[in-house]
Scaffold this active site. Structure first.
Site, short mmCIF file in Angstrom:
data_model
loop_
_atom_site.label_atom_id
_atom_site.label_comp_id
_atom_site.label_asym_id
_atom_site.label_seq_id
_atom_site.Cartn_x
_atom_site.Cartn_y
_atom_site.Cartn_z
N LEU A 89 43.97 37.40 38.22
CA LEU A 89 43.97 38.33 37.09
C LEU A 89 42.82 38.11 36.13
O LEU A 89 42.56 38.95 35.27
CB LEU A 89 45.29 38.24 36.31
CG LEU A 89 46.51 38.68 37.11
CD1 LEU A 89 47.35 37.48 37.53
CD2 LEU A 89 47.36 39.67 36.34
N TYR A 157 32.64 47.87 34.71
CA TYR A 157 33.96 47.28 34.99
C TYR A 157 34.59 47.93 36.23
O TYR A 157 35.04 47.24 37.15
CB TYR A 157 34.84 47.50 33.75
CG TYR A 157 36.30 47.13 33.90
CD1 TYR A 157 36.74 45.83 33.71
CD2 TYR A 157 37.26 48.11 34.18
CE1 TYR A 157 38.09 45.51 33.81
CE2 TYR A 157 38.60 47.79 34.28
CZ TYR A 157 39.01 46.49 34.10
OH TYR A 157 40.34 46.19 34.20
N1 LIG Z 1 45.18 45.64 30.27
C1 LIG Z 1 44.81 46.71 30.94
O1 LIG Z 1 44.82 47.82 30.40
C2 LIG Z 1 44.37 46.61 32.39
C3 LIG Z 1 44.24 47.79 33.13
C4 LIG Z 1 43.83 47.69 34.46
C5 LIG Z 1 43.56 46.45 35.02
N2 LIG Z 1 43.69 45.32 34.26
C6 LIG Z 1 43.36 44.05 34.88
O2 LIG Z 1 44.48 43.18 34.81
C7 LIG Z 1 44.04 41.83 34.72
C8 LIG Z 1 44.71 41.15 33.55
O3 LIG Z 1 44.39 41.87 32.37
P1 LIG Z 1 45.04 41.57 30.95
O4 LIG Z 1 45.29 42.87 30.30
O5 LIG Z 1 46.16 40.59 31.09
O6 LIG Z 1 43.80 40.92 30.22
P2 LIG Z 1 43.71 39.57 29.36
O7 LIG Z 1 42.36 39.57 28.74
O8 LIG Z 1 44.90 39.44 28.49
O9 LIG Z 1 43.78 38.45 30.50
C9 LIG Z 1 42.67 38.01 31.21
C10 LIG Z 1 42.69 36.50 31.18
O10 LIG Z 1 41.60 36.00 31.94
C11 LIG Z 1 41.02 34.91 31.25
N3 LIG Z 1 39.63 34.79 31.70
C12 LIG Z 1 38.62 35.65 31.44
N4 LIG Z 1 37.50 35.23 32.04
C13 LIG Z 1 37.81 34.07 32.69
C14 LIG Z 1 37.08 33.17 33.49
N5 LIG Z 1 35.77 33.36 33.73
N6 LIG Z 1 37.71 32.09 34.00
C15 LIG Z 1 39.03 31.87 33.76
N7 LIG Z 1 39.78 32.71 33.00
C16 LIG Z 1 39.18 33.79 32.48
C17 LIG Z 1 41.18 35.26 29.77
O11 LIG Z 1 41.15 34.13 28.91
C18 LIG Z 1 42.55 35.94 29.76
O12 LIG Z 1 43.59 35.01 29.52
C19 LIG Z 1 42.52 41.88 34.63
O13 LIG Z 1 41.98 41.66 35.91
C20 LIG Z 1 42.26 43.29 34.17
O14 LIG Z 1 40.97 43.75 34.57
C21 LIG Z 1 44.10 45.37 32.97
#
Ligand SMILES: NC(=O)c1ccc[n+]([C@@H]2O[C@H](COP(=O)([O-])OP(=O)(O)OC[C@H]3O[C@@H](n4cnc5c(N)ncnc54)[C@H](O)[C@@H]3O)[C@@H](O)[C@H]2O)c1
Length: 333
Positions: A89, A157
């Site tokens: 994630l 993205y």
């Molecule tokens: N929230 C949304 O609207 C949404 C929509 C579609 C897809 N997504 C995808 O779902 C996944 C989770 O999203 P979320 O909303 O929980 O976001 P979030 O930002 O809350 O979680 C992402 C986590 O990844 C960690 N992170 C970032 N870069 C990193 C790295 N290089 N190494 C280790 N950790 C790292 C961050 O600290 C964070 O805890 C992501 O892949 C995101 O692209 C989210």
């Protein structure tokens, strides 16, 4: 049967980005489902330790939190050794990807490659990866199915997420690595970032409504989204591991179209407020004016359907957000 069905019970899982909004909900559900060990890898650029407080209280030494980056290949080799399931994630927000595309390349593309490569080396049984509705850009057909083309996406993205799906497919073909990728639509729910630079519109509106000010909509608010609650997304991750499917992508959405204006009205109702709406000048945020997913494939193959409707979900979000304020007030007392 492809043999790709994986139980959660007794397995060791690695969750990248596990301290984030969705990742921490996946951790909660994996532990509740009886995982033997869950290892979180997060660099805490956005994740928060508080998001894992419930999990660590409930699971004790079944949960290990590692502060580290998915660019660290030696660390990934160590963490994937003996791991059955990887839930990937970790990613940057769409807005940050636009501001810092090289960092986005390193995190979303190289980082995902590192995870896939380490998973192959370690003999991981299945990877469940987070993709996004952004791969479609503004779709041409509604409800949008997974077979819709990705050529209307113009975001870095979305391009990275589409390439992630392509990398997973190629590693399935080259090394038989089982995987499922999930395309989340508009995500909301507890543990959304309430303080950061990329704070979502719902948080900004809750702040305004709590201050007695109307939620502010730029433009007419006619653009639509398809909301899905964090809890339901975490369930989809667990079901994707369990289902006897591999080499597939699935839309994960509420399958209901809600306009921005409708969202503001629903939030006012969830906060028992009779404030009016306020409209500001139109601002070009992104070109995606409509989202509505077809989720029949996830229902058929994963046995997944959303359980939390927008009305209940928004009430829960408000309760969580009010609780955050109470915690902050307690902390300064
Ligand atoms: N929230 C949304 O609207 C949404 C929509 C579609 C897809 N997504 C995808 O779902 C996944 C989770 O999203 P979320 O909303 O929980 O976001 P979030 O930002 O809350 O979680 C992402 C986590 O990844 C960690 N992170 C970032 N870069 C990193 C790295 N290089 N190494 C280790 N950790 C790292 C961050 O600290 C964070 O805890 C992501 O892949 C995101 O692209 C989210």
């Amino acid at each position: 049967m492809s043999g790709a069905a994986q139980p959660i019970e007794g397995q060791r899982a690695l969750v990248t980005g596990g301290a984030g909004t969705i990742g921490s909900a996946v951790v909660d559900q994996l532990l509740a489902a009886g995982a033997a060990e869950v290892v979180v890898l997060d660099n805490f650029v956005r994740g928060r330790r508080e998001n894992l407080a419930d999990a660590s209280a409930a699971a004790g030494d079944r949960l290990t939190v590692v502060e580290g980056d998915i660019d660290d290949r030696a660390l990934l080799a160590e963490l994937t050794r003996g791991t059955d399931l990887v839930f990937h994630l970790a990613a940057l927000r769409i807005t940050q990807c636009a501001e810092q595309p090289r960092l986005a390349l390193e995190c979303l593309v190289d980082g995902t490659f590192n995870i896939i490569e380490a998973s192959v080396e370690a003999g991981v049984k299945k990877v469940v990866a987070s993709s996004s509705a952004s791969v479609y850009g503004l779709a041409e057909e509604f409800p949008t199915t997974e077979r819709h083309h990705p050529y209307n996406n113009d975001t870095f993205y979305g391009a990275a997420k589409a390439f992630n799906e392509g990398m997973l497919r190629s590693f399935k073909a080259m090394h038989d690595l089982d995987y499922v990728a999930l395309r989340y639509f508009n995500v909301y729910g507890p543990r959304m970032d309430a303080h950061g630079k990329y704070t979502e519109v719902l948080i900004r509106w809750m702040e305004r409504i709590a201050d007695g000010r109307p939620p502010l909509i730029f433009g007419d608010g006619a653009q639509t989204m398809d909301f899905v609650h964090v809890h339901d997304i975490a369930r989809a991750n667990v079901l994707a591991a369990r289902a006897d499917v591999t080499d597939r992508v699935y839309n994960i959405a509420g399958a209901e179209e809600t306009s921005l204006k409708g969202l503001a009205l629903a939030l006012l109702s969830a906060m028992d407020s009779d404030l009016p709406l306020e409209h500001g000048p139109e601002r070009e945020v992104n070109g995606v004016t409509r989202r509505l997913a077809d989720i029949s494939a996830a229902a058929r193959d994963l046995g997944w359907k959303p359980e939390i409707g927008l009305e209940d979900g928004l009430r829960g979000l408000v309760r969580w957000w009010v609780g955050l304020g109470a915690e902050a007030a307690e902390a300064v007392r």
